[in-house]
Scaffold this motif. Structure first.
Motif, mmCIF file in Angstrom:
data_model
loop_
_atom_site.group_PDB
_atom_site.id
_atom_site.type_symbol
_atom_site.label_atom_id
_atom_site.label_comp_id
_atom_site.label_asym_id
_atom_site.label_seq_id
_atom_site.Cartn_x
_atom_site.Cartn_y
_atom_site.Cartn_z
ATOM 1 N N ARG A 101 1.011 -1.017 0.197
ATOM 2 C CA ARG A 101 0.104 -0.424 -0.108
ATOM 3 C C ARG A 101 0.445 1.033 -0.021
ATOM 4 O O ARG A 101 0.542 2.156 -0.289
ATOM 5 C CB ARG A 101 -0.672 0.222 1.346
ATOM 6 N N ARG A 104 1.488 2.562 -3.431
ATOM 7 C CA ARG A 104 1.035 2.611 -4.612
ATOM 8 C C ARG A 104 0.300 4.198 -4.419
ATOM 9 O O ARG A 104 -0.160 4.328 -3.271
ATOM 10 C CB ARG A 104 -0.774 1.191 -4.365
ATOM 11 N N TRP A 105 -0.130 4.627 -5.798
ATOM 12 C CA TRP A 105 -0.269 5.672 -5.878
ATOM 13 C C TRP A 105 0.736 6.986 -5.697
ATOM 14 O O TRP A 105 1.530 7.099 -5.954
ATOM 15 C CB TRP A 105 -1.502 6.592 -5.146
ATOM 16 N N GLN A 128 -11.628 13.436 -2.504
ATOM 17 C CA GLN A 128 -10.739 11.839 -2.967
ATOM 18 C C GLN A 128 -8.956 12.561 -3.276
ATOM 19 O O GLN A 128 -8.872 11.138 -3.303
ATOM 20 C CB GLN A 128 -11.442 11.292 -3.877
ATOM 21 N N ILE A 129 -8.815 13.363 -3.798
ATOM 22 C CA ILE A 129 -7.582 14.294 -4.022
ATOM 23 C C ILE A 129 -6.368 14.405 -2.745
ATOM 24 O O ILE A 129 -5.404 13.288 -3.048
ATOM 25 C CB ILE A 129 -7.425 15.271 -4.950
ATOM 26 N N GLU A 131 -7.195 12.874 0.448
ATOM 27 C CA GLU A 131 -7.019 11.317 0.962
ATOM 28 C C GLU A 131 -5.618 10.978 0.217
ATOM 29 O O GLU A 131 -4.985 10.573 1.288
ATOM 30 C CB GLU A 131 -8.082 10.690 -0.206
ATOM 31 N N ALA A 132 -5.685 11.116 -1.071
ATOM 32 C CA ALA A 132 -4.507 10.440 -1.953
ATOM 33 C C ALA A 132 -3.003 11.539 -0.430
ATOM 34 O O ALA A 132 -1.686 10.372 -0.145
ATOM 35 C CB ALA A 132 -4.381 10.377 -2.830
ATOM 36 N N LEU A 135 -2.269 10.373 2.493
ATOM 37 C CA LEU A 135 -1.610 9.286 3.092
ATOM 38 C C LEU A 135 -0.377 9.570 2.902
ATOM 39 O O LEU A 135 0.830 8.947 2.559
ATOM 40 C CB LEU A 135 -2.384 8.676 2.248
ATOM 41 N N HIS A 136 -0.006 10.361 1.384
ATOM 42 C CA HIS A 136 1.200 9.649 0.803
ATOM 43 C C HIS A 136 2.343 10.793 1.319
ATOM 44 O O HIS A 136 3.857 10.118 1.121
ATOM 45 C CB HIS A 136 0.955 9.697 -0.636
#
Ligand SMILES: Nc1ncnc2c1ncn2[C@@H]1O[C@H](COP(=O)(O)OP(=O)(O)O)[C@@H](O)[C@H]1O
Ligand SMILES: [Mg+2]
Lengths: 347, 390, 369
Positions: A101, A104-105, A128-129, A131-132, A135-136
């Motif tokens: 995980r 990913r992205w 939604q963007i 969120e990514a 996270l990263h």
């Protein structure tokens, strides 16, 4: 950021410098009621930083399966039988879900085939963007920084940043796909996989998005794997091309070279079954028959039932991948006969 | 948004009028007619009969009768009960209504909450033993013959459990234990109304707190505030009554609500669980779930924030059907547990041929159904931006 | 991944009629071709259906109950004495010896003094044995499932009621499907105000809870099985089933073959009857199953509430048990409650499960990958 030469004129890269992504002998099957669907079979290729690779082949030949495997997002019934997927030298296949995980992205992001439905309909696009990003990106950006980043991305892909606060159903098809591209860029990935990103869109929008993708890739310099059944599209945007047939890469090489000198009969026929947009007008060669059922693929060379050069050997023995010119390899017993196809009236 | 709600309310009103019309023609179509029932009733004094005939337009043509009937309804005048002459129907309904509401509301809320949570987890554990067991149990509960199931519950929890543990864990019927109320300074209705009010207010407070937290705070602390607020909202009524002089009486009523609510919830729960599971499985095939996975989100986030949130939509739509189910089931529950609500009232009205009371109860039930439908619509609108911003 | 759905076996719903040219080429008569095609489709669908084990279990249970329903008149005619075994009027006093005791612990062998005096004569005393008819009597050789509180054979009642339940289900389902298919197809085909009116009406029917309505109806009319069947059929036909079938019909009207038929000069009637209805029919059958489920459990519920005017049914059996006060006497009278309750539950559930299994055949999206 590195400067990337224009894709069309790119010289073949030095083989020795470490590749960003190396796929080695990847074999994946889907377990179904009647047996195993051999969707990916001994697939190998390498992708260098900033490079763009095209994956082309008829629908159902396993392109999406390869793409999903790279992110380990394969369907539940998929089984990896063999091979490695090395990202910066680290094999992804043995990683735990949690470790996977984090890649990913962050390292590999994806623009999907079904742009229309790739957004969660009940969440604002910006959320939604975000969120990514949250996270990263480490350290985690403040709300204002994240907002700035998203606005920049929207400007980059040509969507009004105000749309960040809207819901997906308020976007047009093209806008949705642009926003997806923005989301794919949001965590500075090293690789973007674009799986038929423009197939569902109308032609004019397709062209615009394609041009934009090309520009962005040049500007930001990440590597891209561009998947399409439409070889004309691939020709426009890639430096390297891999032709897939029935789960196997049958021909791989620099785009220029493969276009000029296709050495696999399938590659040849595929090229000549599409109207050329760049080259001179030519007659379309017929690609007869149906792609094989991968539940029990043909023995030997998987292309032999449709191949004009098929011999006894092709039925029995699978051809090895042979390098026919620098960086250009082909899986065919009769690759040297392919140039004669033009004379024999196939084109 | 206000426009949407107004439109829906107007639609509901229209539906209600159509419904009343249908009922009117049912009444007209019955063998014999209403006149006989009034004229023939020895309890009604002769001078009252004239007033009644006037009010119902009994001597007038159908059209006038219809208008009189509609007029009476919308002025809240349901007439007088025949079986308990001359109690007004509206008074009897008002007395029974809160009890029914509590039964319906608590069963619906419990069933929805638990059904949704279980269904969601169930879909996620595709192919595991728990999935099979719960799905099978769910189908069993969903298709079980409900009156029979309610009897079995009484049998199991009322008798077997009592025998087994040696004391009565659940009272099996009625609303209160009459002998405990001898000399009580409060009436049962009074205590009950207080219970409802306190519970409703404390839940409302929890909801408002949550909404404020959502606006003001980040996601994670907002969630914590929500959990805390709802916990407090549920606990507060208990604390309130523990310290009030009503304690023994409130406890008695609460004790009596347990088994009926549990029985009705359990069956409604099964349906919601199965539906959520199916809806989740459908949602999990959507492309945006793949996007969420590609983004590297954890399974739990994908499940709760992306899949469940979308899977909720059809479940909310089904509230209408669930409502019909809960209403039907509620009547049976009230019968089996002798719970003195609208359903029992309706049933006794029908057995005693007390038509005004029966029609009154039926209309109230229809209003409840329509209102529930409206609530479902509003929730749906709130949850689905595609409708919200039309 | 998404390619999978298209790979799935063509469903009933996707089945398009054979092009007319193809039929002309066949030397065999048209009906034979149709029959052959039907058999082929049936075989394929049966295979899909049989994959669902739960559906098969449901079908088996329905089969067993159907057998019981068929057997009942034969048994009454040939084997059972109607005076004893008639489900409504039969009576059998199972004469049993009771010991008179002070305190009854075993209600099947002991009797209290007061009861004994009431049943026989005032002069009996504690310790004596008296012979009195026992009802309800527990299962015995003569009565496999015992007798009810008024001495009637439970098994005979159960079998008789099965017939009634199936008949009710059939009436309701036929009415529901006939009405729903008609109005669903019409609403989808003609659209416009007809569609709007019919669908609004369907909303209303769907919205109003059935049980209270039926309770009131039972007060106004003589509610017997046929009337209930028709009522349920009509309500379901105008309500939920109509909505589902309409959306199905709508998805058919946009198919190319409907346009083709129109271009070829097909009349509206031809298009509705030849193209739309046949394509909606599989789903109609499915909803027949659900209607049967609803009808059976609604009848039992109304009987249980004592509102049905019918001589005997599963619901009446439970009602009798309930109204005679045997309900809460613990496990000792299990045969009064378990068989009838199980019968309603099993049969209703079986039709439901068969419906679900059929759903998987008709609707490929539901199939397990
Ligand atoms: N989950 C799955 N189970 C079984 N077979 C699958 C699954 N997903 C794809 N396939 C099959 O694998 C083959 C390759 O599919 P795909 O990778 O989607 O091809 P492409 O993207 O080139 O169109 C196809 O024959 C397809 O039917
Ligand atoms: Mg694909």
């Amino acid at each position: 950021m590195q400067t990337i030469p224009s894709p069309a004129g790119a010289p073949p890269r030095d083989r020795t410098d470490a590749a960003l992504l190396e796929v080695d002998n990847l074999t994946m099957e889907y377990e179904v009621d009647g047996g195993n669907v051999s969707a990916v079979s001994n697939v190998s290729f390498a992708l260098h930083a900033g490079e763009s690779l095209g994956l082309v082949g008829e629908s159902g030949c396993g392109k999406t399966s390869v793409a999903m495997s790279l992110l380990r997002l394969q369907a539940d019934n998929a089984r990896f039988r063999e091979g490695e997927i090395r990202l910066n030298g680290e094999d992804l296949l043995p990683l735990s879900e949690a470790e996977m995980r984090t890649h990913r992205w962050k390292d590999i992001s994806m623009v999907f085939q079904g742009a229309m439905n790739a957004w969660n309909p009940v969440q604002r696009v910006g959320a939604q963007i975000l969120e990514a990003i949250n996270l990263h990106i480490k350290p985690r950006p403040t709300a204002a920084e994240a907002r700035k980043r998203m606005e920049d991305l929207f400007n980059l892909v040509g969507v009004d940043p105000k749309m960040l606060d809207r819901y997906p159903h308020e976007f047009s098809g093209g806008m949705r796909q642009r926003a997806i591209i923005a989301m794919a860029l949001s965590c500075d990935p090293q690789i973007i996989i674009a799986d038929e990103p423009t197939t569902a869109l109308d032609v004019i929008v397709q062209d615009q998005i394609l041009a934009q993708l090309l520009r962005i890739q040049k500007e930001l310099g990440m590597a891209i794997i561009y998947i399409s059944h439409d070889i004309a599209v691939i020709a426009e945007v890639t430096q390297k091309i891999a032709v897939m047939y029935a789960g196997r890469i049958v021909e791989i090489g620099p785009t220029e070279e493969v276009f000029a000198n296709p050495r696999h009969p399938y590659g040849y026929l595929l090229l000549h079954s599409a109207p050329s947009i760049t080259g001179p007008r030519r007659r379309l060669a017929p690609l007869k028959g149906e792609p094989p059922n991968l539940l029990n693929p043909p023995t030997g060379c998987r292309f032999h039932p449709r191949c004009p050069f098929a011999t006894e050997k092709c039925v029995v023995e699978s051809p090895p991948l042979q390098e026919v010119s620098p960086g250009h390899s082909v899986e065919c017993w009769h690759w040297d006969k392919v140039p004669s196809m033009a004379e024999e009236g196939h084109a | 948004m206000a426009k949407f709600i107004t439109k829906r309310v107007a639609q509901m009103l229209l539906l209600f009028i159509v419904f009343l019309t249908v009922v009117f023609f049912l009444l007209e179509a019955q063998p014999g007619d209403l006149t006989q029932q009034y004229i023939g009733n020895p309890e009604i004094p002769p001078e009252q009969k004239a007033v009644l005939a006037e009010r119902l337009g009994l001597d007038k043509p159908v059209g006038a009768r219809y208008l009189a009937y509609m007029g009476n309804f919308f002025t809240g005048n349901f007439g007088n009960s025949l079986s308990q002459w001359p109690r007004p129907v509206s008074e009897m309904i008002l007395e029974a209504l809160p009890r029914t509401l509590v039964l319906f509301l608590s069963a619906t809320l419990l069933a929805y909450y638990l059904g949704f949570v279980t269904g969601k987890v169930l879909a996620w554990r595709r192919g595991k033993f728990t999935e099979y067991a719960l799905t099978l149990g769910g189908v069993g509960l969903y298709t079980v013959f409900y009156p029979w199931f309610a009897l079995l519950m009484i049998w199991g929890f009322g008798f077997m459990l009592t025998d087994w543990v040696g004391f009565r864990v659940f009272p099996i019927n009625k609303f209160i234990d009459v002998q405990d109320w001898v000399g009580s300074p409060f009436s049962a209705n009074h205590v009950f109304l207080r219970m409802i009010t306190v519970a409703a207010l404390s839940m409302l407070a929890a909801a408002i707190t949550t909404m404020i937290a959502r606006r003001r705070l980040e996601l994670a602390p907002a969630l914590r505030v929500r959990n805390f607020a709802f916990l407090a909202g549920v606990l507060y009524p208990f604390v309130y009554f523990a310290m009030s002089p009503m304690r023994p009486y409130a406890a008695d009523i609460f004790h009596h609500t347990l088994l009926p609510v549990m029985t009705l919830s359990l069956v409604a729960f099964a349906g919601i669980m199965l539906l959520t599971r199916a809806s989740m499985l459908e949602t999990l095939r959507e492309d945006f779930i793949l996007t969420a996975r590609a983004k590297g989100l954890s399974e739990k986030v994908i499940r709760d924030r992306h899949a469940a949130r979308n899977a909720l939509l059809p479940v909310v739509t089904s509230l209408v059907l669930a409502l019909a189910f809960v209403i039907g089931g509620g009547i049976i529950t009230e019968t089996v547990f002798s719970w003195p609500g609208i359903g029992l009232l309706l049933l006794s009205a029908v057995t005693l041929e007390d038509i005004p009371l029966a029609i009154g109860c039926l209309s109230i039930i229809a209003v409840l159904a329509l209102f529930g439908h409206l609530v479902a619509d509003i929730i749906y609108m709130y949850l689905d931006p595609r409708i919200r911003y039309q | 991944m998404t390619d999978l759905d298209t790979k799935a076996t063509p469903s009933l719903r996707m089945r398009e009629p054979e092009p007319p040219g193809h039929e002309l080429l066949e030397p065999e008569p048209l009906w034979r071709v149709r029959l052959r095609l039907m058999r082929k489709t049936f075989g394929r669908n049966w295979k899909l259906f049989a994959r669902n084990k739960i559906g098969l279990v449901g079908l088996t249970i329905i089969g067993i109950f159907a057998l019981m329903a068929l057997l009942h008149p034969i048994l009454m005619d040939r084997v059972w004495d109607p005076a004893i075994y008639d489900p409504v009027k039969g009576y059998d006093a199972v004469i049993t010896d009771f010991v008179i005791v002070e305190e009854v612990t075993d209600p099947f062998h002991e009797i209290s003094l007061a009861d004994a005096q009431l049943e026989t004569n005032p002069f009996v005393e504690v310790g004596e044995t008296v012979s009195i008819p026992l009802q309800p009597a527990p299962p015995s050789k003569a009565h496999w499932l015992g007798t009810d509180p008024v001495g009637r054979d439970i098994l005979s009642q159960l079998m008789y009621s099965t017939r009634a339940a199936f008949a009710l289900g059939a009436i309701a389902a036929i009415f529901a499907v006939f009405i729903a298919t008609t109005i669903g197809s019409m609403a989808a085909f003609y659209g416009g105000w007809l569609d709007a009116v019919l669908m609004r009406f369907a909303d209303l029917v769907l919205l109003v809870p059935l049980i209270p309505i039926l309770i009131v109806v039972s007060a106004l009319f003589n509610l017997n099985l046929p009337l209930l069947g028709i009522l349920l059929g009509v309500l379901s036909g105008f309500g939920g089933t109509a909505i589902v079938l309409k959306s199905q019909a709508l998805s058919v009207t946009v198919k190319p073959f409907v346009d083709a038929a129109r271009v070829a000069g097909g009349t509206n009637r031809h298009i509705i009857f030849r193209h739309i209805i046949p394509n909606v029919l599989p789903l109609s059958f499915l909803y027949m199953m659900f209607t049967v489920t609803d009808a059976i459990s609604l009848e039992a519920t109304l009987s249980f509430l004592g509102l049905m005017n019918t001589p005997m049914s599963w619901g009446i059996m439970i009602y009798t048990t309930h109204s005679q006060g045997y309900l809460l006497s613990g496990t000792s009278y299990w045969w009064l409650l378990i068989p009838a309750g199980m019968a309603v539950t099993l049969v209703a559930a079986s039709f439901f499960l068969v419906g679900r299994a059929m759903d998987e055949v008709i609707n490929p999206r539901l199939r397990r990958r």
